[in-house]
Design a protein around this motif. Structure first.
Motif, mmCIF file in Angstrom:
data_model
loop_
_atom_site.group_PDB
_atom_site.id
_atom_site.type_symbol
_atom_site.label_atom_id
_atom_site.label_comp_id
_atom_site.label_asym_id
_atom_site.label_seq_id
_atom_site.Cartn_x
_atom_site.Cartn_y
_atom_site.Cartn_z
ATOM 1 N N LEU A 1 56.998 58.524 80.146
ATOM 2 C CA LEU A 1 57.477 57.246 80.271
ATOM 3 C C LEU A 1 56.205 56.123 80.113
ATOM 4 O O LEU A 1 56.319 55.316 79.536
ATOM 5 C CB LEU A 1 57.928 56.777 81.827
ATOM 6 C CG LEU A 1 58.297 55.650 82.252
ATOM 7 C CD1 LEU A 1 59.325 54.585 81.370
ATOM 8 C CD2 LEU A 1 58.538 55.449 83.715
ATOM 9 N N LEU A 2 55.041 56.697 80.631
ATOM 10 C CA LEU A 2 53.766 56.077 80.492
ATOM 11 C C LEU A 2 53.279 55.774 78.901
ATOM 12 O O LEU A 2 52.664 54.860 78.338
ATOM 13 C CB LEU A 2 52.655 56.765 81.315
ATOM 14 C CG LEU A 2 52.853 56.424 82.802
ATOM 15 C CD1 LEU A 2 51.809 57.114 83.633
ATOM 16 C CD2 LEU A 2 52.882 55.063 83.136
ATOM 17 N N VAL A 3 53.532 57.023 78.182
ATOM 18 C CA VAL A 3 53.231 56.950 76.630
ATOM 19 C C VAL A 3 54.107 55.753 76.159
ATOM 20 O O VAL A 3 53.737 55.038 75.257
ATOM 21 C CB VAL A 3 53.502 58.305 76.049
ATOM 22 C CG1 VAL A 3 53.701 58.037 74.691
ATOM 23 C CG2 VAL A 3 52.346 58.866 76.507
ATOM 24 N N LEU A 4 55.520 55.927 76.373
ATOM 25 C CA LEU A 4 56.345 54.806 75.840
ATOM 26 C C LEU A 4 55.918 53.479 76.242
ATOM 27 O O LEU A 4 56.130 52.291 75.534
ATOM 28 C CB LEU A 4 57.958 55.289 76.234
ATOM 29 C CG LEU A 4 59.018 54.111 75.750
ATOM 30 C CD1 LEU A 4 59.123 54.127 74.383
ATOM 31 C CD2 LEU A 4 60.172 54.292 76.356
ATOM 32 N N LEU A 5 55.431 53.079 77.272
ATOM 33 C CA LEU A 5 55.045 51.819 77.930
ATOM 34 C C LEU A 5 53.814 51.499 77.225
ATOM 35 O O LEU A 5 53.459 50.327 76.790
ATOM 36 C CB LEU A 5 54.774 52.139 79.457
ATOM 37 C CG LEU A 5 54.197 50.695 80.025
ATOM 38 C CD1 LEU A 5 55.216 49.606 80.028
ATOM 39 C CD2 LEU A 5 53.753 50.761 81.661
ATOM 40 N N ALA A 6 52.789 52.461 76.947
ATOM 41 C CA ALA A 6 51.479 52.076 76.296
ATOM 42 C C ALA A 6 51.886 51.892 74.860
ATOM 43 O O ALA A 6 51.559 50.747 74.278
ATOM 44 C CB ALA A 6 50.802 53.442 76.252
ATOM 45 N N ALA A 7 52.891 52.490 74.184
ATOM 46 C CA ALA A 7 53.211 52.107 72.828
ATOM 47 C C ALA A 7 53.941 50.927 72.560
ATOM 48 O O ALA A 7 53.746 49.989 71.708
ATOM 49 C CB ALA A 7 54.322 53.143 72.272
ATOM 50 N N VAL A 8 54.700 50.433 73.840
ATOM 51 C CA VAL A 8 55.284 49.185 73.910
ATOM 52 C C VAL A 8 54.262 47.892 73.684
ATOM 53 O O VAL A 8 54.307 47.079 72.978
ATOM 54 C CB VAL A 8 56.265 48.928 74.993
ATOM 55 C CG1 VAL A 8 56.795 47.417 75.175
ATOM 56 C CG2 VAL A 8 57.433 49.932 74.608
ATOM 57 N N LEU A 9 53.197 48.274 74.828
ATOM 58 C CA LEU A 9 52.251 47.265 75.022
ATOM 59 C C LEU A 9 51.220 47.141 73.759
ATOM 60 O O LEU A 9 50.757 46.108 73.447
ATOM 61 C CB LEU A 9 51.431 47.802 76.164
ATOM 62 C CG LEU A 9 52.085 47.565 77.782
ATOM 63 C CD1 LEU A 9 51.075 48.058 78.801
ATOM 64 C CD2 LEU A 9 52.231 46.106 78.035
ATOM 65 N N ASN A 10 50.985 48.275 73.224
ATOM 66 C CA ASN A 10 50.044 48.382 72.066
ATOM 67 C C ASN A 10 50.822 47.399 70.869
ATOM 68 O O ASN A 10 50.101 46.844 69.998
ATOM 69 C CB ASN A 10 50.036 49.811 71.698
ATOM 70 C CG ASN A 10 48.993 49.886 70.441
ATOM 71 O OD1 ASN A 10 47.800 49.384 70.577
ATOM 72 N ND2 ASN A 10 49.031 50.554 69.386
ATOM 73 N N THR A 11 52.311 47.643 70.773
ATOM 74 C CA THR A 11 52.961 46.877 69.616
ATOM 75 C C THR A 11 52.843 45.439 69.886
ATOM 76 O O THR A 11 52.577 44.685 69.134
ATOM 77 C CB THR A 11 54.551 47.365 69.971
ATOM 78 O OG1 THR A 11 54.569 48.564 69.639
ATOM 79 C CG2 THR A 11 55.133 46.438 68.696
ATOM 80 N N ALA A 12 52.914 44.999 71.203
ATOM 81 C CA ALA A 12 52.866 43.579 71.499
ATOM 82 C C ALA A 12 51.347 43.241 71.214
ATOM 83 O O ALA A 12 51.047 41.635 70.732
ATOM 84 C CB ALA A 12 53.152 43.513 73.125
ATOM 85 N N ALA A 13 50.297 43.862 71.642
ATOM 86 C CA ALA A 13 48.821 43.458 71.348
ATOM 87 C C ALA A 13 48.853 43.207 69.871
ATOM 88 O O ALA A 13 48.042 42.474 69.412
ATOM 89 C CB ALA A 13 48.062 44.407 71.957
ATOM 90 N N THR A 14 49.471 44.370 68.940
ATOM 91 C CA THR A 14 49.135 44.263 67.490
ATOM 92 C C THR A 14 49.763 43.164 66.861
ATOM 93 O O THR A 14 49.182 42.411 66.038
ATOM 94 C CB THR A 14 49.613 45.812 66.923
ATOM 95 O OG1 THR A 14 48.831 46.959 67.545
ATOM 96 C CG2 THR A 14 49.286 45.874 65.480
ATOM 97 N N ILE A 15 50.941 42.800 67.386
ATOM 98 C CA ILE A 15 51.721 41.688 67.056
ATOM 99 C C ILE A 15 50.858 40.341 67.172
ATOM 100 O O ILE A 15 50.720 39.360 66.374
ATOM 101 C CB ILE A 15 53.201 41.493 67.377
ATOM 102 C CG1 ILE A 15 54.012 42.739 66.825
ATOM 103 C CG2 ILE A 15 53.804 40.438 66.911
ATOM 104 C CD1 ILE A 15 55.438 42.726 67.376
ATOM 105 N N THR A 16 50.303 40.334 68.400
ATOM 106 C CA THR A 16 49.336 39.020 68.751
ATOM 107 C C THR A 16 48.193 38.992 67.819
ATOM 108 O O THR A 16 47.894 37.736 67.403
ATOM 109 C CB THR A 16 49.197 39.310 70.278
ATOM 110 O OG1 THR A 16 50.275 39.602 71.065
ATOM 111 C CG2 THR A 16 48.465 38.028 70.701
ATOM 112 N N VAL A 17 47.588 39.999 67.574
ATOM 113 C CA VAL A 17 46.476 40.031 66.793
ATOM 114 C C VAL A 17 46.796 39.475 65.537
ATOM 115 O O VAL A 17 46.132 38.849 64.791
ATOM 116 C CB VAL A 17 45.642 41.686 66.672
ATOM 117 C CG1 VAL A 17 44.824 41.525 65.401
ATOM 118 C CG2 VAL A 17 45.306 42.056 67.930
#
Length: 392
Positions: free
Chosen positions: A68-84
């Motif tokens: 679950l935490l790996v999935l959450l980290a992947a979702v957050l990382n996707t949001a951060a990458t899109i923002t960048v």
């Protein structure tokens, strides 16, 4: 010092050391570099996460909090990458002095989002790895080490996340520098605390990366570890070593440019390299955490294409003037014993005796002899299952 006065001092220093507006863009500041370095790794991250979840939910059927935490980290990382990627159109990679005021405000908002997501997900992926280690270390000192690190890293991540997300009062003062707002740490109240906060997080992040990725090295002490196992472990630790090196590189860039304030204040010009490294660090950490889960299954499925069969032939020769065959038997009525030279399978033969009972036996002879051609006494073991592969 108020947010407005500190920001005015910063702008005054930037104007005093105004850069050349026609200065060529460094490689790290170019749009194609940002897209080319973040998007492919983000896609590879989601492929790794998808394989991990497939194995945990459909193959071994043992999902856990680490998944679950790996999935959450992947979702957050996707949001951060899109923002960048979106921040490019608001001044990412350009000189701050030559960007419109409205765009600067939007850029500060994007930086606020991507940086604080990074603060949060660095802790999440580390906690996920430690929970994953607890599946391996069931007792002993290694388990206590993982539990201790779990508590420390959780508190570390919580502290920096709070400091990051609530660095200004009101929160919007981070990107809207207004009179009366109060900021500290990452919110830039003063130069010294601002630089110290970035360097402190980067240094401690690198330290925890080094400890957490080095913890499973004790697995190399496992007795009779096969070459395939060593290769799999080495691959995992290679990814971990790359993550640590990226952490070191990011820390070096932050120290060298004083978190975007040296040699002159220019956040949009000096920070792209550290921002790109932040995205890659999380991508590789997620991939590293997922490889030990799905790779053994993929390797086993791939090897099934080239299934090898092990055939064992046991031969016993006797003198023509002696017994016709050498038998292993139990003279018990109604009971047939199974004997096998390999312990996995047997071929049972039955011989009708003069006194009216059947005697069971297994015998191995030359498969090209007369006895074999007559269909009597051939004992062959065929083990057709694929060779076992190592799994973590």
């Amino acid at each position: 010092m108020s947010a407005l006065s500190s920001w005015d001092v910063l702008l005054a220093e930037a104007i005093k050391k105004a850069p050349d507006p026609y200065e060529p863009l460094p490689i790290s500041n170019r749009k194609e570099t940002v897209y080319g370095s973040t998007i492919p790794f983000l896609v590879a991250t989601w492929i790794a996460v998808a394989f991990r979840l497939w194995v945990r939910f459909r193959v071994v059927r043992e999902p856990g909090w680490d998944d679950l935490l790996v999935l959450l980290a992947a979702v957050l990382n996707t949001a951060a990458t899109i923002t960048v990627c979106l921040s490019i159109q608001y001044g990412f990679g350009q000189h701050m002095l030559y960007i419109d005021t409205d765009k600067i405000e939007t850029y500060l908002l994007t930086f606020y989002i991507e940086h604080n997501i990074y603060l949060t997900e660095t802790a999440i992926i580390k906690v996920s790895l430690l929970l994953q280690y607890l599946r391996i270390f069931k007792a002993g000192r290694m388990r206590w080490l993982c539990l201790s690190l779990l508590v420390i890293v959780s508190l570390w991540g919580l502290a920096f996340s709070i400091v990051g997300w609530f660095s200004c009062t009101p929160v919007s003062a981070y990107w809207r520098r207004s009179a009366g707002a109060k900021c500290y740490g990452f919110g830039f109240d003063d130069r010294e605390s601002f630089i110290a906060m970035f360097q402190a997080h980067s240094a401690t992040n690198m330290f925890f990366d080094l400890i957490i990725f080095a913890t499973p090295l004790v697995l190399f002490r496992t007795p009779n570890l096969k070459f395939e196992n060593v290769l799999a472990l080495a691959s995992m630790f290679t990814f971990g070593a790359v993550v640590v090196m990226i952490s070191v590189w990011r820390l070096q860039s932050i120290v060298y440019h004083s978190a975007g304030l040296s040699p002159y204040p220019d956040f949009t010009w000096w920070t792209p390299i550290s921002i790109i490294l932040s995205c890659l660090e999380i991508d590789l950490a997620i991939i590293c955490a997922s490889i030990p889960i799905f790779w053994p299954v993929i390797q086993k499925s791939f090897s099934a294409i080239f299934v090898s069969h092990e055939i064992e032939v046991v031969e016993t020769r006797v003198d023509d003037h002696g017994l016709a065959y050498e038998l292993e038997h139990m003279k018990t009525r109604g009971h047939h014993s199974l004997n096998s030279s390999s312990g996995t399978s047997t071929h049972e033969l039955t011989n009708e005796m003069e006194d009216g009972y059947k005697e069971s036996y297994s015998v191995g002879i030359d498969p090209l002899s007369i006895e074999a051609q007559s269909g009597r006494g051939l004992h062959t073991n065929i083990n057709s299952e694929p060779k076992k592969k190592w799994e973590i």
